[in-house]
Each structure stands twice: as structure tokens, then as C-alpha cells.
Design an enzyme around this catalytic site. Structure first.
Site, mmCIF file in Angstrom:
data_model
loop_
_atom_site.group_PDB
_atom_site.id
_atom_site.type_symbol
_atom_site.label_atom_id
_atom_site.label_comp_id
_atom_site.label_asym_id
_atom_site.label_seq_id
_atom_site.Cartn_x
_atom_site.Cartn_y
_atom_site.Cartn_z
ATOM 1 N N TYR A 144 57.367 -2.570 -18.730
ATOM 2 C CA TYR A 144 58.607 -3.207 -18.788
ATOM 3 C C TYR A 144 58.486 -4.749 -18.293
ATOM 4 O O TYR A 144 58.057 -5.002 -17.320
ATOM 5 C CB TYR A 144 59.564 -2.347 -17.801
ATOM 6 C CG TYR A 144 60.999 -2.867 -17.727
ATOM 7 C CD1 TYR A 144 61.954 -2.944 -18.779
ATOM 8 C CD2 TYR A 144 61.507 -3.674 -16.520
ATOM 9 C CE1 TYR A 144 63.235 -3.301 -18.831
ATOM 10 C CE2 TYR A 144 62.882 -4.083 -16.393
ATOM 11 C CZ TYR A 144 63.485 -3.925 -17.396
ATOM 12 O OH TYR A 144 64.944 -4.606 -17.441
ATOM 13 N N ASP A 239 52.205 -10.112 -16.369
ATOM 14 C CA ASP A 239 53.432 -9.926 -15.769
ATOM 15 C C ASP A 239 53.156 -9.290 -14.378
ATOM 16 O O ASP A 239 52.849 -8.281 -14.030
ATOM 17 C CB ASP A 239 54.195 -9.010 -16.626
ATOM 18 C CG ASP A 239 55.596 -8.703 -15.964
ATOM 19 O OD1 ASP A 239 55.777 -9.027 -14.813
ATOM 20 O OD2 ASP A 239 56.640 -8.008 -16.417
ATOM 21 N N LYS A 267 60.571 -10.898 -7.687
ATOM 22 C CA LYS A 267 60.529 -10.238 -6.634
ATOM 23 C C LYS A 267 60.124 -10.922 -5.264
ATOM 24 O O LYS A 267 60.870 -11.668 -4.535
ATOM 25 C CB LYS A 267 59.746 -8.968 -6.704
ATOM 26 C CG LYS A 267 60.351 -8.014 -8.028
ATOM 27 C CD LYS A 267 59.914 -6.705 -7.956
ATOM 28 C CE LYS A 267 60.175 -5.990 -9.274
ATOM 29 N NZ LYS A 267 61.565 -5.499 -9.391
HETATM 30 N N1 HOZ Z 1 63.696 -2.434 -13.593
HETATM 31 C C1 HOZ Z 1 63.461 -2.787 -11.962
HETATM 32 C C2 HOZ Z 1 62.745 -2.029 -11.359
HETATM 33 N N2 HOZ Z 1 61.299 -1.522 -11.903
HETATM 34 C C3 HOZ Z 1 64.780 -3.069 -11.253
HETATM 35 C C4 HOZ Z 1 65.663 -1.755 -10.967
HETATM 36 C C5 HOZ Z 1 67.094 -1.915 -10.492
HETATM 37 O O1 HOZ Z 1 67.321 -2.867 -9.660
HETATM 38 O O2 HOZ Z 1 67.870 -0.918 -10.440
#
Ligand code: HOZ
Length: 420
Positions: A144, A239, A267
Site C-alpha cells: 500500500y 516506500d 510517519k
Molecule cells: N494505512 C495506514 C496504516 N497502514 C493508516 C491507517 C489509519 O490511520 O487508520
């Protein structure tokens, strides 16, 4: 456990926010039950609005490597608030943060700050297309890279959690620019390059996948990606939004000794505030406007508050090099008493319990996990005050604020599940 206030808030939220949450995985759809509405955090602990306390292994999905409200970061934020929250003009702190990133991340010679991992990945693939003059992107199933239109093809994280085959609203023209292959399958990558190597602008990969649960690269996989992209003149993008400053100060690329052409970060570099970046070889980065023809911009990019938090965080990690050893040991202890028949994937302080025997090397194998048992495991821990990601397809994280007693309590709660 009393969750009346969370339930009431969730009911209200669903009337005014789609699904009641501002990011899908938080809605607990993958595990059932009511999402906890969080009131505060301190160190490794969070408190929900009903007063229940949890040891937190979500850590805001990765950024909180020092736990909640670390003094160094809070002091830096408090200091900058006296000066201003946003100028829309450059500040010295942005230069400092860029220098800290370049010093730590082996392949990064220049860096551009943005606000989210999505923006970083979207901009990095645009830059790769602009630099190479080619259109196609190769990604991996279950990885992702944010909610970039063309990268939502066979995506992990919330898309995997909700079992969405594809995302409505993405024009075919966008998804057709992406080829998705199984993670860790170098033969498939080589085949695609043999067929369409002159059309591929880039390969984008989470060097350690974290968005289909934690899946490490097989030996030779990242090396192979480096080799094949170089041979065909495509760019390799790591990434490292999740792995950057998490697996080591220099991220996965330092851990595995591979230099990508471009890297996306997020992050941890924002110290818990919205901040991300993309960087890489100067020759490529010089193509970004206003230095070059690839446009990318942002009103709040490099805003002083997030940048100050990021600088404080990176300065701390620079001067506390033992952090990664401490995290390695603590996380190994959390995973040491995994229930029988469970596969643990772990790299440093990110890990996942997969409820299936045998190796989990790609998205297909991750999907073979028994998500009903995972849900029981999740609620078993939650009831005992241990907050894990509410999805089989996410990694959990350990911070330096997790004390030996937190770790021991968690390991015992995990072991208790095995006995049930
Ligand atoms: N997609 C992120 C976690 N892999 C963010 C999830 C979130 O903040 O709800």
C-alpha cells in the site's frame, strides 16, 4: 469493559463522518466491535473516553517510535508555537530536517517535504515518469502506497482489511498504468521487464511490507529488483514511509544494503505530526519544480510545527543509536510466546501474528490467515488492556516507551490466548 462513551461517539460519528472514522481501518470492520475513541496517550499507554487504559502497539500506525508525547518532541512543538504555525515561505528548520534525512538515509542526496505518505508516493512516481519519459509503474500485490489513484491496484492496508477488489472512482486509464505482481516473486518481475522493460518508469516497493501484515523480503528479492531496474533504465522506489527510521536510522535500505533511486518517507520523520518526504539521487530530484519540469507543490509543506517535531525526533534518534537494539529485544519478547500454529513475521520493531501455519511471503499467503481467529485474538488482548491494530493486514509496532513490565504483561496475555 465499559465502552458506553465510545459507543455513543461512534453512533454520533456515523451521522457526520463516513463510516464514523477518518481512515477506514480504525472502524474495527476487520475485527468487529466498537472502535475505542481515544482521549489521551502517555508513553506506551493510551486512555479511551471511558477511562480504559491500554498498552498501545498501534503507535499511531508507526510514527510514535518514542511513545506518546515524548518530552523532546513536545518541547520542540511548544517552542515553535511561540513563533508561528505556518508562513508559506521557507524556514531554516526545513533545511535542518532535509540535512538530517540526507545524513541518515544512504541513497538520499536531496529531499522534498510534503504532508503525507500518499503525497510522497504520488509525487515520487510522477517524478519517475518525468525523469524516464515512460508511463508504467510496477507495484506488488498487498503493498500500500497511500490512496494514490494508480497505486490502489491490489492494495493492502484498509483495502485489504475491507476485502475490496478495486476502488470505485479510479479511471481505467489510471489503473492501466500499473502492473501488480506477487511480492517476493522476482521471476515474475523479470518476465514483465523482458516484455515491457522499455515502458516501465519505476518499480515501487515496501522493502519490508507492512500493509498486508509484516512480510520481509526473501533473500535476493530486493537485490534482484535493484539489478533488473538498473538493467532496463527504470527507477527503483523504496516506500519507506513505515520502515524509515523504524528498522534502523537509515531504514530498510541501510538494513539490507540496497540503494534505491528514490525513497518515500513519512510517519517517524514527522514526530507524530503530519509530515512526509520523498528524496533520492540529486540528478533525479533536480527535475522537480522549480528546479525542473515535474510540478509538485503544497501550502502547508514544510510547516514549522511538523518540521520542528520531526527535527526533534531525528535529532533524538541521531544521538541515541542504541534505540534499535532496545526495540529489537523488546519486540522479540512480545513475539516469543506466539500461539501454536501461528506464523510470526517480524523485522526489528514491526511484526504480525498470522493465524496460519507455514511461511507468509506474499499477499496470497497472508490472505490464507484465519481472520476469525485473528479477531478473537485481537479482542482477547483488547479486553486485557492491550491495543493491537484492528486488522490482520497491518503490522504492530513497539516503541522505546514500552517498559519491561508492559512487554512482559503483553507476552503473558498472548500466551494466555494459546491456552484458550
Ligand atoms: N494505512 C495506514 C496504516 N497502514 C493508516 C491507517 C489509519 O490511520 O487508520
Amino acid at each position: 469493559m465499559n465502552t458506553a462513551q465510545s459507543e455513543a461517539l461512534f453512533t454520533r460519528a456515523k451521522d457526520v463522518i463516513p463510516g464514523g472514522v477518518n481512515s477506514p481501518v480504525r472502524a474495527f470492520r476487520g475485527v468487529g466491535g466498537t472502535p475505542r475513541f481515544i482521549a489521551s496517550g502517555d508513553g506506551a499507554h493510551i486512555l479511551d473516553v471511558d477511562g480504559n487504559e491500554y498498552i498501545d502497539y498501534v503507535c499511531s500506525w508507526g510514527p510514535l517510535i518514542l511513545g506518546h508525547r515524548p518530552k523532546v518532541v513536545i518541547d520542540a512543538i511548544a517552542a515553535v508555537l511561540e513563533l508561528g504555525t505556518s508562513f508559506g515561505a521557507p524556514t531554516g528548520r526545513e533545511v535542518e530536517l532535509a540535512e538530517l534525512i540526507i545524513d541518515a538515509v544512504p541513497s538520499v542526496e536531496m529531499v522534498r517535504l510534503v504532508n503525507s505518505g500518499t503525497e510522497a508516493c504520488m509525487s515520487a512516481i510522477r517524478l519517475a515518469r518525468g525523469f524516464t519519459g515512460r508511463e508504467l509503474t510496477l507495484k506488488f500485490e498487498g503493498c500500500y502506497h497511500g490512496h494514490v489513484d494508480s497505486l490502489l491496484v491490489k492494495a493492502g492496508s484498509g483495502v485489504a482489511t475491507l476485502s475490496l477488489p478495486d476502488t470505485a472512482g479510479v479511471p481505467c486509464g489510471f489503473s492501466e498504468t500499473t502492473i501488480a505482481l506477487p511480492f517476493n516473486d522476482l521471476d515474475a518481475v523479470e518476465r514483465v521487464f523482458r516484455d515491457q522493460g522499455d515502458r516501465l518508469a519505476c518499480v515501487i516497493v515496501e522493502p519490508v511490507a507492512g500493509n498486508m501484515g509484516c512480510i520481509p523480503p526473501e533473500p535476493g528479492f530486493l537485490e534482484g529488483l535493484r539489478r533488473v531496474t538498473e538493467r532496463y533504465g527504470a527507477l527503483l522506489i523504496f516506500d519507506e514511509v513505515m520502515t524509515g527510521f523504524r528498522l534502523s536510522r537509515g531504514g530498510a535500505q541501510e538494513l539490507f544494503g540496497i540503494k534505491p533511486d528514490l525513497t518515500t518517507l513519512g510517519k517517524i520523520i514527522g514526530g507524530g505530526l503530519p509530515l512526509a518526504a520523498y528524496g533520492g539521487r540529486a540528478e533525479i530530484m533536480q527535475k522537480i519544480a522549480p528546479a525542473g519540469p515535474v510540478y509538485q507543490a503544497g501550502t502547508l509543506s514544510g510547516n514549522p510545527v511538523a518540521v520542528s517535531a520531526g527535527v526533534a525526533m531525528l535529532r533524538y534518534l541521531e544521538s541515541h543509536r542504541d534505540v534499535y537494539d532496545t526495540l529489537e529485544k523488546a519486540t522479540a519478547e512480545v513475539t516469543a510466546r506466539a500461539p501454536e500454529g501461528v506464523r510470526v513475521n517480524r523485522v526489528g520493531s514491526m511484526a504480525t501474528f498470522f493465524f496460519r501455519p507455514g511461511p507468509v511471503r506474499n499477499y496470497e499467503e497472508a490472505k490464507g490467515s484465519d481472520t476469525a481467529v485473528f479477531s478473537r485474538f485481537f479482542h482477547h488482548l483488547l479486553e486485557r488492556g492491550v491495543y493491537f491494530p484492528p486488522s490482520q493486514f497491518e503490522a504492530f509496532f513497539v516503541s522505546t516507551a514500552h517498559r519491561p513490565q508492559d512487554i512482559a504483561y503483553t507476552a503473558a496475555a498472548i500466551q494466555e490466548f494459546s491456552k484458550n
